[in-house]
Design an enzyme around this catalytic site. Structure first.
Site, PDB file in Angstrom:
ATOM      1  N   CYS A  67     -33.616 -14.548 -24.941  1.00  0.00           N
ATOM      2  CA  CYS A  67     -34.098 -16.069 -25.243  1.00  0.00           C
ATOM      3  C   CYS A  67     -33.263 -16.503 -26.409  1.00  0.00           C
ATOM      4  CB  CYS A  67     -35.517 -16.062 -25.440  1.00  0.00           C
ATOM      5  SG  CYS A  67     -36.544 -17.663 -25.541  1.00  0.00           S
ATOM      6  N   GLU A 127     -38.618 -13.095 -20.085  1.00  0.00           N
ATOM      7  CA  GLU A 127     -39.053 -12.656 -21.297  1.00  0.00           C
ATOM      8  C   GLU A 127     -40.742 -12.532 -21.042  1.00  0.00           C
ATOM      9  OE1 GLU A 127     -38.688 -13.585 -25.994  1.00  0.00           O
ATOM     10  OE2 GLU A 127     -38.802 -15.228 -24.675  1.00  0.00           O
ATOM     11  N   LYS A 133     -34.634  -7.229 -29.195  1.00  0.00           N
ATOM     12  CA  LYS A 133     -34.226  -8.532 -29.573  1.00  0.00           C
ATOM     13  C   LYS A 133     -34.045  -8.303 -31.281  1.00  0.00           C
ATOM     14  CE  LYS A 133     -35.714 -13.401 -29.383  1.00  0.00           C
ATOM     15  NZ  LYS A 133     -37.083 -14.152 -28.884  1.00  0.00           N
TER      16      LYS A 133
END
Length: 323
Positions: A199, A82, A157
């Site tokens: 993440c 990321e 995301k």
């Protein structure tokens, strides 16, 4: 620079090293009833660990060196963490440095993939979407490039990190980032079918199970974990996601100090479907390698058929917030 050791069928090669450092080699046992294919027949993947800064071109240079090394060692797919493109000092700088997917920086990575003949998982690109002019917010976008440099998938995301961790400070990703609205179907790659996440997504097992149900064999969680949550949760979460989904889990991570106010935990790793960490990075920038054994994955799912034992009739409200 890196040596390989032939392992018995029930063991995996585990490698991790820093640039210009001696590699760390280790073996990991498997259940005796489950065998692997001959190691040299298995696809090799590389997991890259970097310390991004606000300097995009310096970051690209570092990532390019790791990708070139991964290709030289025979990897078919390299994973970057990321914020591989940059980590800014504040939200205003983040917005200033962001680019659209058809911008110059992603063009450089496309050329890198072509030149190296390798697939790239670009694990969290600061994307200016088509709605940039209206809302002045970006997307945290996981981009997958094939070996010809073409974008074959992109995932925005969906779970944004809005948390306050004592000792680590507040994080308000939603202040400058919009959440994605959909999951990306798993993508067929030379290493297996890859499910894309980023993440904080790893804290939501529903996502990993949904991707596995859709056919994923590999789940990837490019990340930038902090110094408090990292030691406490990083490895535990990754191993849990691998065990429950019966997938390989690949997690490329940011490490070290990015600037005066931000540091990341590192410890990039690969976890197999049994929950064993089969590769991990040493401290600092570098990469680790692992072979993906889909025959072992299928054996796991056959011996522990948890997806056949699920009771969706009992889980109806699982996705709802706690009351």
């Amino acid at each position: 620079m890196l040596g390989f050791i032939t392992r018995p069928p029930h063991q995996l090669l585990c490698t991790g090293y820093r640039l210009l450092r001696t590699p760390v080699l280790c073996t990991q046992p498997r259940p005796r009833t489950m065998s692997s294919s001959t190691s040299w027949e298995l696809p090799l993947v590389a997991v890259c660990q970097v310390t991004s800064t606000p300097n995009k071109q310096e970051n690209f240079k570092t990532c390019a060196e790791l990708v070139q090394e991964a290709a030289r060692l025979g990897a078919c797919l390299a994973f970057l963490p990321e914020a591989f493109d940059f980590i800014a000092r504040n939200p205003a700088e983040t917005l200033l440095l962001s680019e659209p997917l058809n911008g110059d920086l992603l063009g450089q990575y496309s050329q890198l993939a072509r030149e190296c003949g390798i697939w790239l998982s670009l694990g969290g690109f600061h994307e200016r979407g088509q709605d940039w002019e209206q809302n002045q917010k970006i997307y945290n976008c996981h981009v997958l490039l094939n070996s010809k440099g073409s974008v074959v998938a992109s995932y925005r995301k969906t779970h944004l990190c809005d948390v306050e961790i004592p000792g680590q400070g507040p994080m308000r990703e939603s202040n400058y980032t919009k959440p994605g609205g959909t999951l990306e179907p798993p993508v067929k790659t030379p290493a297996g079918k890859v499910g894309l996440a980023i993440c904080y997504d790893m804290r939501f097992p529903e996502l990993s199970l949904k991707l596995a149900q859709a056919g994923a064999e590999i789940l990837t969680y490019p990340s930038a974990f902090g110094s408090v949550t990292g030691p406490a949760h990083w490895e535990v979460l990754l191993r849990a996601r691998a065990i429950e989904s019966q997938c390989y889990v690949i997690a490329a991570a940011q490490c070290g100090r990015h600037h005066e106010t931000r540091a990341s935990y590192g410890h990039s790793m690969v976890v197999d479907p049994w929950g064993t960490v089969v590769a991990r990075c040493s401290e600092g920038p570098g990469l680790c390698l692992a072979r993906i054994d889909l025959h072992f994955l299928q054996q796991m799912r056959q011996h522990l058929p948890v997806f056949q034992h699920r009771r969706p009739d009992l889980y109806g409200s699982l996705g709802h917030p706690l009351s």
